[in-house]
Design a protein around this motif. Structure first.
Motif, PDB file in Angstrom:
ATOM      1  N   ASP A   8      32.753  38.956  38.184  1.00  0.00           N
ATOM      2  CA  ASP A   8      31.118  38.752  38.383  1.00  0.00           C
ATOM      3  C   ASP A   8      30.683  37.679  37.812  1.00  0.00           C
ATOM      4  O   ASP A   8      31.039  37.224  36.744  1.00  0.00           O
ATOM      5  N   GLY A   9      29.381  37.480  38.035  1.00  0.00           N
ATOM      6  CA  GLY A   9      28.608  36.378  37.162  1.00  0.00           C
ATOM      7  C   GLY A   9      28.791  35.111  37.590  1.00  0.00           C
ATOM      8  O   GLY A   9      28.409  34.296  36.829  1.00  0.00           O
ATOM      9  N   LEU A  10      29.398  34.837  38.369  1.00  0.00           N
ATOM     10  CA  LEU A  10      29.722  33.501  38.959  1.00  0.00           C
ATOM     11  C   LEU A  10      28.486  32.885  39.625  1.00  0.00           C
ATOM     12  O   LEU A  10      27.867  33.579  40.504  1.00  0.00           O
ATOM     13  N   LEU A  11      28.431  31.458  39.546  1.00  0.00           N
ATOM     14  CA  LEU A  11      27.270  30.947  39.936  1.00  0.00           C
ATOM     15  C   LEU A  11      27.519  30.262  41.411  1.00  0.00           C
ATOM     16  O   LEU A  11      27.773  29.203  41.510  1.00  0.00           O
ATOM     17  N   PHE A  12      27.605  31.003  42.581  1.00  0.00           N
ATOM     18  CA  PHE A  12      28.031  30.730  43.766  1.00  0.00           C
ATOM     19  C   PHE A  12      29.280  30.130  43.987  1.00  0.00           C
ATOM     20  O   PHE A  12      29.749  29.271  44.111  1.00  0.00           O
ATOM     21  N   GLN A 293      30.598  37.235  42.963  1.00  0.00           N
ATOM     22  CA  GLN A 293      31.623  37.683  42.830  1.00  0.00           C
ATOM     23  C   GLN A 293      32.987  37.305  43.508  1.00  0.00           C
ATOM     24  O   GLN A 293      32.734  36.641  44.420  1.00  0.00           O
ATOM     25  N   LEU A 294      34.186  37.708  42.696  1.00  0.00           N
ATOM     26  CA  LEU A 294      35.591  37.370  43.438  1.00  0.00           C
ATOM     27  C   LEU A 294      35.951  38.474  43.657  1.00  0.00           C
ATOM     28  O   LEU A 294      35.964  39.518  42.822  1.00  0.00           O
ATOM     29  N   LEU A 295      36.248  38.887  44.826  1.00  0.00           N
ATOM     30  CA  LEU A 295      36.949  40.077  45.395  1.00  0.00           C
ATOM     31  C   LEU A 295      38.260  40.188  45.536  1.00  0.00           C
ATOM     32  O   LEU A 295      38.799  38.863  45.964  1.00  0.00           O
ATOM     33  N   LYS A 296      39.005  41.246  45.288  1.00  0.00           N
ATOM     34  CA  LYS A 296      40.594  41.218  45.547  1.00  0.00           C
ATOM     35  C   LYS A 296      40.702  42.261  46.592  1.00  0.00           C
ATOM     36  O   LYS A 296      40.042  43.470  46.329  1.00  0.00           O
ATOM     37  N   ILE A 297      41.392  41.905  47.744  1.00  0.00           N
ATOM     38  CA  ILE A 297      41.554  42.940  48.740  1.00  0.00           C
ATOM     39  C   ILE A 297      42.794  42.867  49.023  1.00  0.00           C
ATOM     40  O   ILE A 297      43.691  42.117  49.433  1.00  0.00           O
ATOM     41  N   GLU A 298      43.434  44.255  49.404  1.00  0.00           N
ATOM     42  CA  GLU A 298      44.894  44.293  49.881  1.00  0.00           C
ATOM     43  C   GLU A 298      44.753  44.140  51.501  1.00  0.00           C
ATOM     44  O   GLU A 298      43.954  44.868  52.414  1.00  0.00           O
TER      45      GLU A 298
END
Length: 311
Positions: A8-12, A293-298
């Protein structure tokens, strides 16, 4: 379906690229960087590219190629961050290449072969011949809006040609597993179009000529959404990220909706892109841009291993 907040904390963030070593690269539009996310979620800047990096892909020489829109304004709606408009320091869009070993940046194109400025490159994909298909979304000043284009460019910087025009905000772009179809999503129409690929950089429409960019109509959302970028999975389904109704529309090559994967993480309305990684290509990485955010999904289906994934 298990969803993990990887960073998280990423700028778009946009343009995720899963690397063979388990790292994931993203571009940060409002930071002007190519950023690395390690498996433990720590982040580090790979390169300062400036402008507004919007899409990324591994190329045949191992460099990461970036579709840079030239920058957009940062604005908030209801506490969520978005991007749009033309900033005061905008000069043009570009296609860039970043060397991961030292972070050096080469600008390959700011104009096409006809001398036309690249206005707002958005997303890109490599074919098996080492060529780059990319969308140019265009720019809007609030009163007028460019018609979008699709380009085909060589990775060595020697040629960049328009192959389709007259589109309404072309955004995501991808190729079918056999490389014989090109898919493009439009943002505000929430439509997906396709063309037959007859050769490197050669595309033709079919039965539904007269559509946007003379493409064939594949799919449109049944409710109000803004389509963003897309990824093609190993079964040939087009996985389109959507804003407003946040999630991923999984659309078969026959135009039928296979599944809508709702992604409700911190009420983020800005799901913008997807890629896949891992040994079995069943780990999806999704950018939730409005909360950074960057999400990780199964994922229920394996993603397509892109050309030069192991470069």
């Amino acid at each position: 379906m298990k969803i993990t907040k990887l960073a998280d904390g990423l700028l778009f963030p946009e343009g995720p690229v899963a690397l063979p070593n388990g790292d994931v690269l993203v571009v940060e539009i409002h930071r002007g960087t190519l950023t690395r996310v390690a498996p433990d979620g720590t982040t580090s800047v790979v390169a300062e590219v400036g402008g507004g990096p919007n899409g990324a892909a591994l190329g045949p020489d191992g460099r990461v190629y970036i579709a840079n829109c030239g920058g957009m304004h940062r604005f908030e709606v209801g506490g969520f961050v978005f991007a749009g408009g033309i900033p005061a320091d905008y000069t043009s869009g570009s296609i860039q290449a970043v060397d991961l070993s030292d972070g050096s940046v080469e600008t390959l194109y700011t104009k096409d072969d006809d001398g036309r400025d690249l206005r707002g490159p958005n997303d890109l994909v490599f074919d098996a011949h080492g060529g780059i298909y990319f969308t140019d979304y265009g720019k809007s000043d609030g009163d007028t809006c460019d018609k979008g284009r699709i380009y085909y460019a060589k990775a060595d910087g020697s040629s960049c040609k328009t192959i389709a025009a007259g589109m309404e905000g072309p955004n995501g772009i991808g190729l079918s597993p056999d490389g014989e179809r090109l898919y493009v999503s439009e943002t505000y129409t929430a439509r997906v179009w396709w063309w037959d690929v007859t050769g490197p950089g050669q595309i033709v429409g079919g039965k539904s000529l007269g559509g946007s960019g003379n493409g064939n109509f594949l799919y449109t959302a049944p409710n109000y959404v803004n389509f963003d970028s897309l990824g093609v999975d190993a079964h040939g389904n087009v996985n389109v990220a959507s804003m407003v109704n946040a999630g991923i529309s999984v659309v078969g090559p026959d135009g039928k909706l296979v599944q809508f994967v709702k992604i409700d993480v911190d009420d983020d309305p800005g799901i913008t892109n997807i890629c896949w990684g891992g040994k079995d290509m069943r780990t999806a990485y999704v950018t939730a841009s409005s909360t950074g955010q960057l999400l990780k999904i199964e994922w229920p289906r394996p993603g397509l291993k892109l050309n030069y994934h192991d470069a």
